[in-house]
Write a protein that holds these residues in place. Sequence first.
Motif, PDB file in Angstrom:
ATOM      1  N   HIS A 171       0.851  -1.182   0.000  1.00  0.00           N
ATOM      2  CA  HIS A 171       0.000   0.000   0.000  1.00  0.00           C
ATOM      3  C   HIS A 171       0.892   1.240   0.000  1.00  0.00           C
ATOM      4  CE1 HIS A 171      -2.930   2.982   1.353  1.00  0.00           C
ATOM      5  NE2 HIS A 171      -3.863   2.123   0.980  1.00  0.00           N
ATOM      6  N   THR A 245      -3.971  -4.163 -12.370  1.00  0.00           N
ATOM      7  CA  THR A 245      -5.015  -3.149 -12.176  1.00  0.00           C
ATOM      8  C   THR A 245      -4.740  -2.301 -10.946  1.00  0.00           C
ATOM      9  OG1 THR A 245      -6.685  -4.553 -13.224  1.00  0.00           O
ATOM     10  CG2 THR A 245      -7.485  -2.787 -11.796  1.00  0.00           C
ATOM     11  N   GLU A 246      -4.348  -2.929  -9.850  1.00  0.00           N
ATOM     12  CA  GLU A 246      -4.070  -2.189  -8.607  1.00  0.00           C
ATOM     13  C   GLU A 246      -2.877  -1.253  -8.779  1.00  0.00           C
ATOM     14  OE1 GLU A 246      -6.597  -5.546  -7.558  1.00  0.00           O
ATOM     15  OE2 GLU A 246      -4.783  -5.353  -8.781  1.00  0.00           O
ATOM     16  N   GLU A 248      -1.915   0.120 -11.681  1.00  0.00           N
ATOM     17  CA  GLU A 248      -2.355   1.203 -12.555  1.00  0.00           C
ATOM     18  C   GLU A 248      -3.192   2.220 -11.797  1.00  0.00           C
ATOM     19  OE1 GLU A 248      -4.430  -0.459 -15.833  1.00  0.00           O
ATOM     20  OE2 GLU A 248      -2.677  -1.495 -16.661  1.00  0.00           O
ATOM     21  N   GLN A 249      -4.013   1.754 -10.889  1.00  0.00           N
ATOM     22  CA  GLN A 249      -4.893   2.639 -10.126  1.00  0.00           C
ATOM     23  C   GLN A 249      -4.183   3.309  -8.953  1.00  0.00           C
ATOM     24  OE1 GLN A 249      -8.051  -0.029  -8.994  1.00  0.00           O
ATOM     25  NE2 GLN A 249      -9.092   0.115 -10.974  1.00  0.00           N
ATOM     26  N   GLY A 250      -2.972   2.876  -8.637  1.00  0.00           N
ATOM     27  CA  GLY A 250      -2.243   3.447  -7.520  1.00  0.00           C
ATOM     28  C   GLY A 250      -2.646   2.888  -6.172  1.00  0.00           C
ATOM     29  N   ARG A 251      -3.475   1.847  -6.167  1.00  0.00           N
ATOM     30  CA  ARG A 251      -3.875   1.234  -4.901  1.00  0.00           C
ATOM     31  C   ARG A 251      -2.737   0.423  -4.312  1.00  0.00           C
ATOM     32  NH1 ARG A 251      -8.558  -2.387  -6.269  1.00  0.00           N
ATOM     33  NH2 ARG A 251      -8.749  -2.572  -3.999  1.00  0.00           N
TER      34      ARG A 251
END
Length: 305
Positions: A171, A245-246, A248-251
């Motif tokens: 994170h 995906t995470e 790319e989204q910055g999550r």
Amino acid sequence: MRRKIPSSTALTAFEAAARHGSFARAAEELSLTEGAISRQIGRLESFLGVSLFERVGNRVRLLPNGERYAAQVRESLDRLDRDSQYLMGQPKDAASLDIAVTPTFALRWLIPRLPAFTRAHPNITVHLSERTDPFALAGSGFDAAVHFEHPAWTGMRTYPLLQEVLVPVCHPALIEGAKACVSLDQLPRLHRRQSPDAWQRYAEKVGITLANPAVGARYDLHAMLIEAALAGLGVALVPRLYVGTELEQGRLVAPWPQGETVSKTFCLVLSEPIGLTAGPVQAFARWLQDEARAVRMETDLTTTP
């Protein structure tokens, strides 16, 4: 040769009586009389030549042979029920496939792509089942498996799909902008239980020092590791193909180098060559290969300087 199989009525009565420990309660469940249950079990015992219950007055108690047989009968009846409902649920003039797949690959990679297969082949229903370990495909009831390359597949036809390249992710709040690899040694690390030496191998590959690579919480699945990383519990060493995906989204963030050493290769496992398989299996196999090829090409484009 004629099979020696008792009547389904007798087996159903016996299973219910064994489960309830009572002829009366079995009769109530099956909408029969207690006498009918007793007669069916008597016929079953006569057929088998073995006493299954001990009768003491109005009470009955399973004998050891009865206990073992009850467990076996229950498993067989449950399987017949599942198979029958499965067949009843098949659309007319349609086909279905049963695919064994590793759980995280199914959740993180395959299922999100299945709508594309359904659009291309609306008459084929794909059923997925979790299999964490290799198994004998022949006689298993599965049309194919999507799993890791393994000697257990010897004799089967295997087709490489994707490489599992590991990368540490966490994170964003966990590192607060730190970018140096050395910071890994000060951060909590998360482990996949089946790969206890993964962090050690990663550290050796990228040239960093970890004082105690084995320290940290352990999880059974990569999917659990990813969720733990999203929750801020530590740094997870997971396949990049699961967290695109995470990232790319910055999550999730991955400021550390990925482990270029390939830990495992995903492959499609068939009992015979693709060209010889039946229509639905061949359609799924070709589609899966195309999807994997597209991912490989996209990965090559993003990693090429």
